[in-house]
Design a protein around this motif. Structure first.
Motif, PDB file in Angstrom:
ATOM      1  N   PRO A   9      47.020  46.190  36.237  1.00 62.56           N
ATOM      2  CA  PRO A   9      46.847  47.495  35.586  1.00 62.56           C
ATOM      3  C   PRO A   9      45.894  48.409  36.360  1.00 62.56           C
ATOM      4  CG  PRO A   9      45.859  45.733  34.273  1.00 62.56           C
ATOM      5  CD  PRO A   9      46.430  45.092  35.491  1.00 62.56           C
ATOM      6  N   GLU A  10      45.957  49.697  36.070  1.00 62.75           N
ATOM      7  CA  GLU A  10      44.971  50.666  36.591  1.00 62.75           C
ATOM      8  C   GLU A  10      43.589  50.099  36.302  1.00 62.75           C
ATOM      9  OE1 GLU A  10      44.859  54.424  37.217  1.00 62.75           O
ATOM     10  OE2 GLU A  10      46.739  53.827  38.192  1.00 62.75           O
ATOM     11  N   GLY A  11      42.684  50.239  37.233  1.00 65.97           N
ATOM     12  CA  GLY A  11      41.328  49.755  36.942  1.00 65.97           C
ATOM     13  C   GLY A  11      41.107  48.330  37.406  1.00 65.97           C
ATOM     14  N   GLY A  12      42.173  47.692  37.896  1.00 62.75           N
ATOM     15  CA  GLY A  12      42.004  46.338  38.417  1.00 62.75           C
ATOM     16  C   GLY A  12      41.565  46.390  39.872  1.00 62.75           C
ATOM     17  N   GLY A  13      41.202  45.232  40.421  1.00 66.85           N
ATOM     18  CA  GLY A  13      40.782  45.200  41.824  1.00 66.85           C
ATOM     19  C   GLY A  13      40.946  43.814  42.409  1.00 66.85           C
ATOM     20  N   GLY A  14      40.713  43.730  43.727  1.00 68.17           N
ATOM     21  CA  GLY A  14      40.827  42.424  44.359  1.00 68.17           C
ATOM     22  C   GLY A  14      40.623  42.526  45.846  1.00 68.17           C
ATOM     23  N   MET A  60      37.060  31.492  40.528  1.00 71.20           N
ATOM     24  CA  MET A  60      36.239  30.558  39.742  1.00 71.20           C
ATOM     25  C   MET A  60      34.780  30.989  39.759  1.00 71.20           C
ATOM     26  SD  MET A  60      38.365  28.559  38.322  1.00 71.20           S
ATOM     27  CE  MET A  60      39.552  29.891  38.361  1.00 71.20           C
ATOM     28  N   LEU A  61      34.339  31.544  40.908  1.00 72.74           N
ATOM     29  CA  LEU A  61      32.957  32.030  40.996  1.00 72.74           C
ATOM     30  C   LEU A  61      32.731  33.150  39.971  1.00 72.74           C
ATOM     31  CD1 LEU A  61      30.261  31.977  42.603  1.00 72.74           C
ATOM     32  CD2 LEU A  61      31.224  33.783  44.045  1.00 72.74           C
ATOM     33  N   VAL A  62      33.667  34.084  39.911  1.00 69.91           N
ATOM     34  CA  VAL A  62      33.530  35.207  38.971  1.00 69.91           C
ATOM     35  C   VAL A  62      33.580  34.685  37.524  1.00 69.91           C
ATOM     36  CG1 VAL A  62      34.682  37.294  38.120  1.00 69.91           C
ATOM     37  CG2 VAL A  62      34.415  36.921  40.586  1.00 69.91           C
ATOM     38  N   ASN A  63      34.488  33.729  37.270  1.00 66.99           N
ATOM     39  CA  ASN A  63      34.557  33.154  35.919  1.00 66.99           C
ATOM     40  C   ASN A  63      33.270  32.420  35.570  1.00 66.99           C
ATOM     41  OD1 ASN A  63      37.222  33.438  34.332  1.00 66.99           O
ATOM     42  ND2 ASN A  63      37.875  33.255  36.468  1.00 66.99           N
ATOM     43  N   ARG A  64      32.673  31.764  36.556  1.00 66.21           N
ATOM     44  CA  ARG A  64      31.387  31.096  36.312  1.00 66.21           C
ATOM     45  C   ARG A  64      30.323  32.131  35.934  1.00 66.21           C
ATOM     46  NH1 ARG A  64      27.466  28.769  40.902  1.00 66.21           N
ATOM     47  NH2 ARG A  64      27.044  31.010  41.004  1.00 66.21           N
ATOM     48  N   GLY A  96      45.541  38.725  28.185  1.00 67.13           N
ATOM     49  CA  GLY A  96      44.651  37.563  28.333  1.00 67.13           C
ATOM     50  C   GLY A  96      44.570  37.050  29.758  1.00 67.13           C
ATOM     51  N   VAL A  97      45.564  37.386  30.607  1.00 69.65           N
ATOM     52  CA  VAL A  97      45.482  36.961  32.016  1.00 69.65           C
ATOM     53  C   VAL A  97      44.395  37.804  32.680  1.00 69.65           C
ATOM     54  CG1 VAL A  97      46.678  36.948  34.251  1.00 69.65           C
ATOM     55  CG2 VAL A  97      47.876  36.194  32.179  1.00 69.65           C
ATOM     56  N   THR A  98      43.376  37.163  33.222  1.00 70.41           N
ATOM     57  CA  THR A  98      42.267  37.914  33.821  1.00 70.41           C
ATOM     58  C   THR A  98      42.335  37.933  35.346  1.00 70.41           C
ATOM     59  OG1 THR A  98      40.897  35.923  33.674  1.00 70.41           O
ATOM     60  CG2 THR A  98      40.657  37.544  31.898  1.00 70.41           C
ATOM     61  N   GLU A  99      42.824  36.836  35.957  1.00 71.39           N
ATOM     62  CA  GLU A  99      42.889  36.765  37.421  1.00 71.39           C
ATOM     63  C   GLU A  99      44.239  36.189  37.856  1.00 71.39           C
ATOM     64  OE1 GLU A  99      39.762  35.852  36.106  1.00 71.39           O
ATOM     65  OE2 GLU A  99      38.711  37.535  37.026  1.00 71.39           O
ATOM     66  N   ILE A 100      44.684  36.618  39.022  1.00 72.47           N
ATOM     67  CA  ILE A 100      45.889  36.022  39.637  1.00 72.47           C
ATOM     68  C   ILE A 100      45.613  35.830  41.121  1.00 72.47           C
ATOM     69  CG2 ILE A 100      48.298  36.476  40.337  1.00 72.47           C
ATOM     70  CD1 ILE A 100      48.813  37.813  37.687  1.00 72.47           C
ATOM     71  N   ASP A 114      40.002  43.611  35.954  1.00 71.69           N
ATOM     72  CA  ASP A 114      38.975  44.636  35.841  1.00 71.69           C
ATOM     73  C   ASP A 114      38.200  44.673  37.164  1.00 71.69           C
ATOM     74  OD1 ASP A 114      36.552  45.918  35.334  1.00 71.69           O
ATOM     75  OD2 ASP A 114      36.548  45.289  33.220  1.00 71.69           O
ATOM     76  N   SER A 115      38.129  45.844  37.800  1.00 73.31           N
ATOM     77  CA  SER A 115      37.506  45.863  39.135  1.00 73.31           C
ATOM     78  C   SER A 115      36.004  45.562  39.081  1.00 73.31           C
ATOM     79  CB  SER A 115      37.780  47.174  39.863  1.00 73.31           C
ATOM     80  OG  SER A 115      37.386  48.237  39.079  1.00 73.31           O
ATOM     81  N   ASP A 116      35.376  45.681  37.901  1.00 72.43           N
ATOM     82  CA  ASP A 116      33.971  45.250  37.778  1.00 72.43           C
ATOM     83  C   ASP A 116      33.845  43.760  38.080  1.00 72.43           C
ATOM     84  OD1 ASP A 116      33.019  47.647  37.198  1.00 72.43           O
ATOM     85  OD2 ASP A 116      32.704  47.317  35.046  1.00 72.43           O
ATOM     86  N   TRP A 117      34.875  43.016  37.678  1.00 72.92           N
ATOM     87  CA  TRP A 117      34.831  41.571  37.946  1.00 72.92           C
ATOM     88  C   TRP A 117      34.981  41.324  39.443  1.00 72.92           C
ATOM     89  CZ3 TRP A 117      38.970  40.477  33.657  1.00 72.92           C
ATOM     90  CH2 TRP A 117      38.374  40.734  32.415  1.00 72.92           C
ATOM     91  N   PHE A 118      35.821  42.145  40.089  1.00 74.24           N
ATOM     92  CA  PHE A 118      35.955  41.999  41.541  1.00 74.24           C
ATOM     93  C   PHE A 118      34.588  42.223  42.209  1.00 74.24           C
ATOM     94  CE2 PHE A 118      36.454  44.561  45.502  1.00 74.24           C
ATOM     95  CZ  PHE A 118      36.607  43.476  46.346  1.00 74.24           C
ATOM     96  N   LEU A 119      33.836  43.197  41.698  1.00 73.85           N
ATOM     97  CA  LEU A 119      32.543  43.495  42.333  1.00 73.85           C
ATOM     98  C   LEU A 119      31.602  42.288  42.284  1.00 73.85           C
ATOM     99  CD1 LEU A 119      31.995  47.209  41.284  1.00 73.85           C
ATOM    100  CD2 LEU A 119      32.833  46.276  43.453  1.00 73.85           C
TER     101      LEU A 119
END
Ligand SMILES: Cc1ncc(COP(=O)(O)O)c(C=O)c1O
Length: 405
Positions: free
Chosen positions: A85-90, A104-108, A228-232, A253-258
């Motif tokens: 979606p818009e607002g995602g990142g990677g 996994m690091l971001v999920n941690r 509910g899918v957060t990462e791929i 969410d690109s904040d999670w990418f950061l």
């Protein structure tokens, strides 16, 4: 090291001699380690692009800004295939394992923010070892979800295993051992209910499922369209047909990418930022991944997928017809496993080895593993004939063990 060095021709001759002893990456007798597209023009393009970027370094996006733009293109194109979606990142990583590590690091980090000291990764028994590696590196724990009768993650079992410490639930789309899809919708809903992330491992499926769908096959929902899918994670260096060193990790969410990006200034040379495990990063995998995506486009991938599906259907049909041999579960695409109650398939694998096929062995269930690439179209009839013959005429197993790496 040689005191006086060796002439280039001498070095090259030794490389040729050594390479001749390795499996032929174009010969379509290997399964899984390489993904030959069978498209010579594509391989020529990749070689030319590789040569142009061989000595670059993607560490500093301000110096190699065109490379950085190509990386962003690859991330955006992969994102569009999986409906980010818009607002995602990677970012682009060196491979599926690094994509999984970064996720996994971001999920941690998300779990630590809510006070969990040793966060858990709930992953199906069929999940790739990269999750255990992430747990080992990042001070997490893996809780293994048993599989159901169809070799998919058992959702009821997952319910009984979830806890306050669950940081992320993993679903494979699709998994390596059996080529089977996990129930992504149920697992992602369940993860969201518990405030956990849901990582969909599409390292193999990321460049298969979107094109299977375009070929009119039934593909259960698995990508960012599933709430509910957060990462791929999706590997361009598998069924994207780019050379090794290219995978994409995406966050809703690109904040999670950061949070994936490591920043540091406490040394004498200014701000250092890095989105992955490596510091200096090879430039060629980025440029070649970009080139492959540009050259093939959606039509190119669909064309290749049509040919691959034809091979998959023929080989699967032939295996189904082998007395005593069964396909494990219901694989959705080019990866499948065989099992048997009456035959020792490792002994069948020995005969196939003797005929120059590099079929992998599975341990659960004990049997053989098959990962088909487009180039297998050229050897399909020979493969099926040899398999039939090996099933009919084999001795005792020589005891060769299953070794993935
Ligand atoms: C389902 C799945 N996930 C992750 C990976 C890890 O990818 P890589 O070997 O590129 O690190 C693989 C590798 O085969 C895989 O099959």
């Amino acid at each position: 090291m040689e005191a006086h060095g060796r002439p280039a021709a001498d070095v090259l001759a030794e490389i040729d001699r050594r390479q001749a002893l390795e499996p032929d990456v174009h010969g379509a007798r290997l399964f899984g380690l390489v993904y030959p597209s069978g498209d010579h023009a594509l391989e020529e393009l990749v070689t030319a692009v590789n040569n142009r970027y061989l000595f670059g370094n993607a560490l500093n996006p301000f110096k190699f800004s065109e490379l950085a733009a190509m990386e962003q293109d690859v991330v955006a194109i992969t994102g569009s295939l999986v409906h980010l979606p818009e607002g995602g990142g990677g970012s682009l990583t060196s491979g599926g394992t690094e994509s999984i590590l970064m996720s996994m690091l971001v999920n941690r980090e998300r779990a630590r923010e809510r006070g969990v000291e040793v966060p858990q990764i709930l992953a199906p028994e069929s999940a790739h070892p990269a999750y255990a590696k992430a747990a080992h590196y990042f001070g997490m724990e893996v809780v293994r979800i048993p599989l159901d009768a169809h070799w998919r993650a058992d959702v009821d079992a997952a319910r009984s295993l979830v806890s306050e410490r669950t940081a992320v639930i993993v679903a494979s789309a699709f998994n390596y051992p059996h080529g089977v899809m996990d129930p992504v919708v149920d697992l992602a809903a369940f993860a969201a209910e518990h405030g956990a992330g849901c990582h969909v491992d599409a390292c193999i499926g990321g460049f298969v499922l979107p094109f299977l769908e375009r070929c009119g096959r039934d593909v259960p929902p698995w990508d960012f369209r599933v709430p509910g899918v957060t990462e791929i994670s999706a590997d361009v260096h598998k069924y994207g047909y780019a050379p090794k060193g290219a995978s994409v990790v995406l966050h809703r969410d690109s904040d999670w990418f950061l949070r994936q990006v490591f920043m540091y200034e406490q040394w004498g040379s200014g701000l250092y930022g890095s989105p992955g495990v490596a510091g200096a990063r090879p430039a060629a995998p980025i440029a070649t991944a970009w080139a492959v995506l540009q050259h093939l486009g959606v039509d190119g991938y669909v064309r290749i997928m049509r040919g691959l599906l034809d091979t998959v259907d023929q080989v699967r049909g032939a295996i189904d017809a082998l007395a005593g041999v069964e396909i494990v579960g219901d694989p959705i695409g080019p990866v499948m496993a065989m099992r048997s109650d009456t035959l020792d398939l490792y002994a069948v694998g020995d005969v196939m080895d003797d005929r120059g096929w590099h079929l992998n062995r599975n341990t659960d269930p004990r049997g053989l593993h098959l990962m088909l690439s487009p180039a297998h179209a050229n050897v399909r009839d020979e493969l099926v004939a040899d398999l039939r013959d090996a099933v009919a005429n084999h001795g005792e197993s020589r005891g060769k063990q299953a070794r993935y790496s």
